[in-house]
Design a protein around this motif. Structure first.
Motif, PDB file in Angstrom:
ATOM      1  N   GLN A  94      36.482  36.724  40.759  1.00 45.31           N
ATOM      2  CA  GLN A  94      37.356  37.878  40.464  1.00 45.31           C
ATOM      3  C   GLN A  94      38.818  37.471  40.478  1.00 45.31           C
ATOM      4  O   GLN A  94      39.605  37.911  39.652  1.00 45.31           O
ATOM      5  CB  GLN A  94      37.144  38.977  41.500  1.00 45.31           C
ATOM      6  CG  GLN A  94      35.918  39.813  41.222  1.00 45.31           C
ATOM      7  CD  GLN A  94      35.644  40.781  42.369  1.00 45.31           C
ATOM      8  OE1 GLN A  94      36.514  41.065  43.189  1.00 45.31           O
ATOM      9  NE2 GLN A  94      34.413  41.261  42.425  1.00 45.31           N
TER      10      GLN A  94
ATOM     11  N   GLU B  52      39.946  34.455  39.866  1.00 50.69           N
ATOM     12  CA  GLU B  52      40.188  33.614  38.677  1.00 50.69           C
ATOM     13  C   GLU B  52      40.434  34.481  37.455  1.00 50.69           C
ATOM     14  O   GLU B  52      41.310  34.205  36.648  1.00 50.69           O
ATOM     15  CB  GLU B  52      38.974  32.708  38.411  1.00 50.69           C
ATOM     16  CG  GLU B  52      38.812  31.605  39.411  1.00 50.69           C
ATOM     17  CD  GLU B  52      37.551  30.796  39.176  1.00 50.69           C
ATOM     18  OE1 GLU B  52      37.560  29.611  39.519  1.00 50.69           O
ATOM     19  OE2 GLU B  52      36.545  31.334  38.667  1.00 50.69           O
ATOM     20  N   VAL B  53      39.642  35.544  37.346  1.00 45.96           N
ATOM     21  CA  VAL B  53      39.794  36.411  36.178  1.00 45.96           C
ATOM     22  C   VAL B  53      41.149  37.109  36.228  1.00 45.96           C
ATOM     23  O   VAL B  53      41.901  37.103  35.251  1.00 45.96           O
ATOM     24  CB  VAL B  53      38.622  37.420  36.081  1.00 45.96           C
ATOM     25  CG1 VAL B  53      38.886  38.459  35.000  1.00 45.96           C
ATOM     26  CG2 VAL B  53      37.316  36.673  35.798  1.00 45.96           C
ATOM     27  N   SER B  54      41.499  37.670  37.386  1.00 44.54           N
ATOM     28  CA  SER B  54      42.757  38.443  37.437  1.00 44.54           C
ATOM     29  C   SER B  54      43.998  37.552  37.485  1.00 44.54           C
ATOM     30  O   SER B  54      45.036  37.922  36.932  1.00 44.54           O
ATOM     31  CB  SER B  54      42.737  39.419  38.611  1.00 44.54           C
ATOM     32  OG  SER B  54      42.674  38.700  39.819  1.00 44.54           O
TER      33      SER B  54
ATOM     34  N   PHE C 180      42.660  34.114  33.992  1.00 45.47           N
ATOM     35  CA  PHE C 180      42.257  34.480  32.623  1.00 45.47           C
ATOM     36  C   PHE C 180      43.009  35.702  32.091  1.00 45.47           C
ATOM     37  O   PHE C 180      43.202  35.832  30.886  1.00 45.47           O
ATOM     38  CB  PHE C 180      40.731  34.620  32.522  1.00 45.47           C
ATOM     39  CG  PHE C 180      40.067  33.270  32.548  1.00 45.47           C
ATOM     40  CD1 PHE C 180      39.920  32.536  31.388  1.00 45.47           C
ATOM     41  CD2 PHE C 180      39.688  32.677  33.746  1.00 45.47           C
ATOM     42  CE1 PHE C 180      39.378  31.266  31.402  1.00 45.47           C
ATOM     43  CE2 PHE C 180      39.150  31.408  33.788  1.00 45.47           C
ATOM     44  CZ  PHE C 180      38.998  30.694  32.607  1.00 45.47           C
TER      45      PHE C 180
ATOM     46  N   ALA D 181      39.012  38.301  29.964  1.00 48.90           N
ATOM     47  CA  ALA D 181      39.213  38.843  31.319  1.00 48.90           C
ATOM     48  C   ALA D 181      38.673  40.274  31.413  1.00 48.90           C
ATOM     49  O   ALA D 181      39.333  41.163  31.948  1.00 48.90           O
ATOM     50  CB  ALA D 181      40.691  38.783  31.694  1.00 48.90           C
TER      51      ALA D 181
ATOM     52  N   HIS E  55      35.351  30.290  28.887  1.00 46.99           N
ATOM     53  CA  HIS E  55      35.662  31.542  29.600  1.00 46.99           C
ATOM     54  C   HIS E  55      34.463  31.828  30.514  1.00 46.99           C
ATOM     55  O   HIS E  55      33.325  31.739  30.075  1.00 46.99           O
ATOM     56  CB  HIS E  55      35.856  32.688  28.596  1.00 46.99           C
ATOM     57  CG  HIS E  55      36.495  33.898  29.214  1.00 46.99           C
ATOM     58  ND1 HIS E  55      35.844  34.690  30.139  1.00 46.99           N
ATOM     59  CD2 HIS E  55      37.724  34.435  29.070  1.00 46.99           C
ATOM     60  CE1 HIS E  55      36.656  35.664  30.519  1.00 46.99           C
ATOM     61  NE2 HIS E  55      37.802  35.536  29.896  1.00 46.99           N
TER      62      HIS E  55
ATOM     63  N   ARG F  16      31.516  33.634  32.429  1.00 46.69           N
ATOM     64  CA  ARG F  16      30.628  34.804  32.265  1.00 46.69           C
ATOM     65  C   ARG F  16      29.911  34.956  33.578  1.00 46.69           C
ATOM     66  O   ARG F  16      28.779  34.466  33.735  1.00 46.69           O
ATOM     67  CB  ARG F  16      29.576  34.467  31.221  1.00 46.69           C
ATOM     68  CG  ARG F  16      29.933  34.837  29.851  1.00 46.69           C
ATOM     69  CD  ARG F  16      28.694  35.469  29.292  1.00 46.69           C
ATOM     70  NE  ARG F  16      28.877  35.884  27.940  1.00 46.69           N
ATOM     71  CZ  ARG F  16      27.912  36.377  27.208  1.00 46.69           C
ATOM     72  NH1 ARG F  16      26.691  36.475  27.694  1.00 46.69           N
ATOM     73  NH2 ARG F  16      28.134  36.762  26.001  1.00 46.69           N
TER      74      ARG F  16
END
Ligand code: FES
Ligand SMILES: [Fe+2]
Length: 381
Positions: A36, A38-40, A43, A68, A290, A292
């Protein structure tokens, strides 16, 4: 910032000097909370590559992507400009486009609200009785999109400097390759069962070549001819010198820009967070990743030839061989990286020390620690 356990472990790991460094702790690959972040923090904030701009050559050509957690699409508009937009309808929020293709207008599959290629609302059936509705006040949210050296770059971050500025050091390093003009010959997408960082790190080191790739390219690479310099703020790289075995890995005889050993130097560029390019004077191939979830990675994969090779039939034959080889190499990399993910999930998993040939992995770990844990990196000038 709250420091969850995997962040603490990562900060601890990257604080060691390189000559004592170890691989990243297993928790950074398996923790949902870490993903989470890493995404916010990565990405949703960095420039992310969606492949070569040449694949959207004509007005109306588009591709869709989940960036993201946001469904977006990139489309070539009528003026030849690439635009990225939210792929969510402004009525009751259906997604609009699927996959890739070409459209003259964007028609929502739910109630047919219809948008122009620049995202403005052109028409909406049976809306005349709602007095509050004004067609002109609707436009799909625009997302920053740049063409950088032929790559489609997008970001959800309003404040990050333009890709061409942020990646200027990459450009300087490989300026004589003229990467912008390389011609894509194929592109594909894949999903592998591994964490995105395991695949990124696999690309960053050629230490695994003689072993993981023993069946294909393993014998062609000499560990002592690999150069792994310290990384930069936005990327790391290593280089390999290619021998005479593959003519398209060398500069074309008509190429007078490149001199000396540069003519047979392969760059392996890892542009943070997840654009991985193998650039030779004659051909290139790339992966853009990316996550998943923690256990799967979405891969945009493609490659092609430098312009002086692109139009020669002989080079096409050579490139077809390279593609065949790449497919086999990918099968080997898939095996290795899926095994690493399985291993990282084990209770007894523990990271070991890094080889000097894994310098880029160390720099990548520090980059992650900076973005997610506030670690401060230092660079040699
Ligand atoms: S949700 Fe798109 S038209 Fe209704
Ligand atoms: Fe590999």
């Amino acid at each position: 910032m709250t420091y969850i356990q995997p962040i603490k472990e990562l900060l601890d790991s990257v604080s060691a000097p390189f000559n004592h460094a170890s691989a990243m702790p297993p928790s950074v690959y398996t923790s949902e909370e870490f993903l989470q972040r890493e995404v916010s923090e990565i990405f949703a904030k960095e420039w992310i590559c969606l492949g070569r701009a040449s694949k959207l050559a004509n007005p109306g050509d588009y591709l869709t992507y989940e960036l993201a957690g946001q469904p977006i699409f990139v489309m070539r508009d009528r003026d030849g400009q690439l635009r990225a937009m939210s792929n969510v309808c402004l009525h009751r929020m259906s997604t609009l486009l699927e996959g890739t293709g070409n459209k003259r207008t964007i028609v929502c599959p739910y109630h047919a609200w219809t948008y122009s290629l620049d995202g403005t609302l052109r028409g909406a059936p049976a809306m005349t009785l709602n007095e509050g509705f004004c067609k002109d006040s609707y436009r799909l949210p625009q997302i920053r999109c740049e063409e950088w050296l032929g790559w489609i770059m997008v970001t959800l971050n309003e404040r990050i400097p333009p890709a061409c500025e942020r990646l200027a050091d990459v450009h300087r390093l490989i300026e004589d390759y003229d990467m912008k003009d390389y011609v894509e010959a194929f592109h594909e997408t894949h999903i592998w069962d591994t964490n995105w960082k395991i695949l990124a790190e696999n690309f960053m080191e050629s230490y695994h070549l003689p072993v993981c790739h023993a069946g294909t390219i393993g014998g062609l690479s000499k560990l002592e001819e690999m150069i792994c310099p310290p990384g930069h703020a936005t990327f790391n790289y290593h280089t390999i010198l290619k021998d005479d075995g593959l003519p398209i890995a060398h500069a074309h005889p008509d190429n007078t820009r490149m001199k000396g050993d540069r003519r047979r130097t392969t760059f392996l560029l890892s542009i943070y967070p997840s654009l991985l390019i193998t650039l030779t004077p004659g051909y290139f191939w790339y992966l853009s990743l990316h996550p998943r979830g923690v256990r799967q990675v979405h891969i945009t994969f493609g490659g092609g030839l430098s312009p002086d090779f692109a139009n020669t039939t002989e080079a096409e034959t050579h490139f077809a061989q390279v593609k065949e080889l790449l497919d086999e190499v990918n099968v080997e990399d898939r095996g290795c990286t899926e095994k690493v993910y399985r291993g990282a999930c084990a209770g007894l998993a523990k990271p070991g020390h890094l080889s000097h040939l894994e310098r880029p992995n160390y720099d990548f770990a520090q980059y992650l620690a900076e973005k997610i844990g506030g670690f401060s990196r230092t660079f040699q000038l």
